[in-house]
Write an enzyme that holds these catalytic residues in place. Structure first.
Site, PDB file in Angstrom:
ATOM      1  N   HIS A 141       0.811  -1.215   0.000  1.00  0.00           N
ATOM      2  CA  HIS A 141       0.000   0.000   0.000  1.00  0.00           C
ATOM      3  C   HIS A 141       0.848   1.271   0.000  1.00  0.00           C
ATOM      4  O   HIS A 141       0.387   2.341  -0.421  1.00  0.00           O
ATOM      5  CB  HIS A 141      -0.930   0.003   1.222  1.00  0.00           C
ATOM      6  CG  HIS A 141      -2.302   0.502   0.927  1.00  0.00           C
ATOM      7  ND1 HIS A 141      -2.549   1.595   0.121  1.00  0.00           N
ATOM      8  CD2 HIS A 141      -3.520   0.061   1.332  1.00  0.00           C
ATOM      9  CE1 HIS A 141      -3.857   1.800   0.046  1.00  0.00           C
ATOM     10  NE2 HIS A 141      -4.463   0.885   0.764  1.00  0.00           N
ATOM     11  N   SER A 142       2.089   1.200   0.470  1.00  0.00           N
ATOM     12  CA  SER A 142       2.922   2.402   0.496  1.00  0.00           C
ATOM     13  C   SER A 142       3.301   2.849  -0.915  1.00  0.00           C
ATOM     14  O   SER A 142       3.695   4.002  -1.122  1.00  0.00           O
ATOM     15  CB  SER A 142       4.192   2.171   1.319  1.00  0.00           C
ATOM     16  OG  SER A 142       4.993   1.160   0.739  1.00  0.00           O
TER      17      SER A 142
END
Length: 464
Positions: A141-142
């Site tokens: 997700h980063s």
């Protein structure tokens, strides 16, 4: 082809997401399963991904963190990048259906990333029944959020089955830099100086505006400050216990399931009550969860939902996240699906209007100044008492193709983020593809949960 701007360092929100993975239950792994009508041309697929990895810097970068928290984590080129590590090819057992794809996706969802490499993986699954194939995509997700991720995926897709060859890469295309230990220190110190200067400038501007507002309307200014403080307190308030009497366990095990809904009919139901697609989607999820608790003889008045609220602007960088995890109570006792949609819309609009939503980056920046163990504990206390996540990701309104194969379905299995269940909607042309990611210890009868969700959506679709 996806084009856009990519920052060389993580934002405060991304750094927070990266840090709290000290607790494995808070991992931010996104998995998607793409069902194709045939096996894609493997050579074309590999060439497309090779090209995409050259045009999208993030695909060849890994995360490097400065010592002593001198600055945020930075994105540095992987000097030993190996495309074959990130792109895998497997064959399903003879006669296997989509369940074989879900098995691959489930394994991907439960495994952490090798943090010494770029944070993405593609697995081509061939040999499904009726000649179909699938691609399981795993991304941290980063790297990006759901909206940005769909834009990035354009590097994989064509708009026709027999698409012409792509143009040659630009001659002046530069590789992303490798940041060594000393370069990381220099970049971190420079970032701290820029950040301090920016904070000082914004602080002076905001203080000036606040002073003018206080002079012109002292009562209104005081009320505004009080609303902001109250909103932040609610945003950070710990939720130590789930509301559900059933879905209470939190483990690293995952079970995945899918269901399909007609997009035009779901939108039509929403229009009947002057609502949005998201209102209809969440109302269907609530109906399903209410039925699930009633089925087990444990009806519940409210559950605590986490809903990602997009803050992405048109000029935001494609990499990184631009959303906030809004967390609020939702009612389980509204039997009328039309009234349920109206109430969902009202609560979602109220949450989006909360001052804390616009202060997400500032709050993340403050949390990042704490020791990582404290930050993880604070964020864990916020999320582990939530019951479920509902995620709505805009999809494609037109047919898409992958190396000669048509995309039939695309299911997102978003992270649980400390909850028991994540239900995600991602549309493909006229189909709402619903991906269900559940903790099977909290939800031991996933088949029953899916049937209850189907019934909840059927209630919403009946609204005319």
């Amino acid at each position: 082809m996806a084009e856009g701007r990519f920052e060389e360092h993580m934002s405060d929100a991304d750094a927070l997401m990266w840090t709290i993975e000290k607790d494995p239950l808070l991992r931010s792994t996104i998995v998607a399963a793409l069902l194709l009508d045939r096996a894609p041309d493997h050579r074309r697929l590999t060439e497309r991904l090779e090209r995409g990895s050259r045009l999208i810097p993030r695909m060849r970068q890994r995360v490097v963190s400065p010592m002593l928290h001198l600055g945020p984590p930075f994105w540095s080129a992987d000097p030993h990048f190996d495309l074959s590590y990130h792109v895998r090819r497997v064959r399903a057992p003879e006669g296997a259906g989509f369940e074989a794809v879900l098995d691959v996706a489930r394994t991907a969802a439960m495994q952490g990333f090798d943090r010494a490499r770029p944070l993405w993986e593609y697995t081509l699954v061939e040999g499904l029944d009726d000649g179909r194939a699938a691609i399981v995509i795993k991304v941290h997700h980063s790297m990006t959020d759901g909206v940005g991720g769909m834009k990035l995926l354009l590097m994989l897709f064509d708009f026709e089955r027999d698409a012409p060859d792509l143009a040659a890469l630009p001659d002046d295309l530069a590789d992303p830099p490798v940041i060594d230990r000393f370069g990381l220190i220099g970049r971190s110190l420079a970032h701290r100086r820029r950040r301090a200067l920016g904070i000082a400038r914004r602080g002076a501007t905001e203080a000036s505006h606040a002073a003018v507002a206080a002079v012109r309307d002292p009562v209104g200014a005081a009320r505004g400050a009080g609303r902001a403080a109250g909103s932040v307190a609610r945003y950070l308030r710990p939720a130590t216990e789930p509301c559900s009497p059933l879905m209470r366990a939190r483990t690293m095990v995952r079970r995945l399931a899918v269901l399909d809904l007609p997009l035009p009919e779901l939108k039509g139901a929403a229009r009947t009550v002057d609502g949005s697609l998201n209102d209809a989607f969440v109302a269907g999820v609530l109906g399903g969860l209410s039925r699930y608790h009633q089925f087990h003889g444990r009806p519940v008045e409210h559950l605590r939902m986490v809903m990602p609220v997009s803050l992405r602007a048109d000029d935001d960088a494609l990499g990184g996240n631009h959303f906030t995890p809004a967390r609020f109570l939702v009612p389980m006792g509204i039997d009328d699906p039309a009234e349920r949609m109206r109430e969902v819309g009202r609560r979602c609009r109220a949450m989006r209007a909360e001052p804390a939503v616009q202060l997400t980056d500032a709050l993340a920046g403050a949390l990042n100044q704490l020791p990582s163990t404290v930050t993880t504990a604070v964020f864990g206390a916020m999320l582990k008492g939530a019951d479920f996540v509902a995620t709505n990701i805009p999809g494609s309104p037109v047919p898409l193709y992958v190396a000669g194969a048509e995309l039939e379905r695309m299911y997102a299995f978003a992270p649980l983020s400390g909850t028991a269940l994540n239900v995600a909607l991602l549309s493909v042309v006229d189909t709402c593809c619903i991906g269900v990611n559940a903790d099977p210890v909290a939800v031991p009868d996933a088949e029953t949960m899916v049937k209850c969700l189907e019934a909840g959506f059927e209630e919403v679709l009946s609204v005319r």
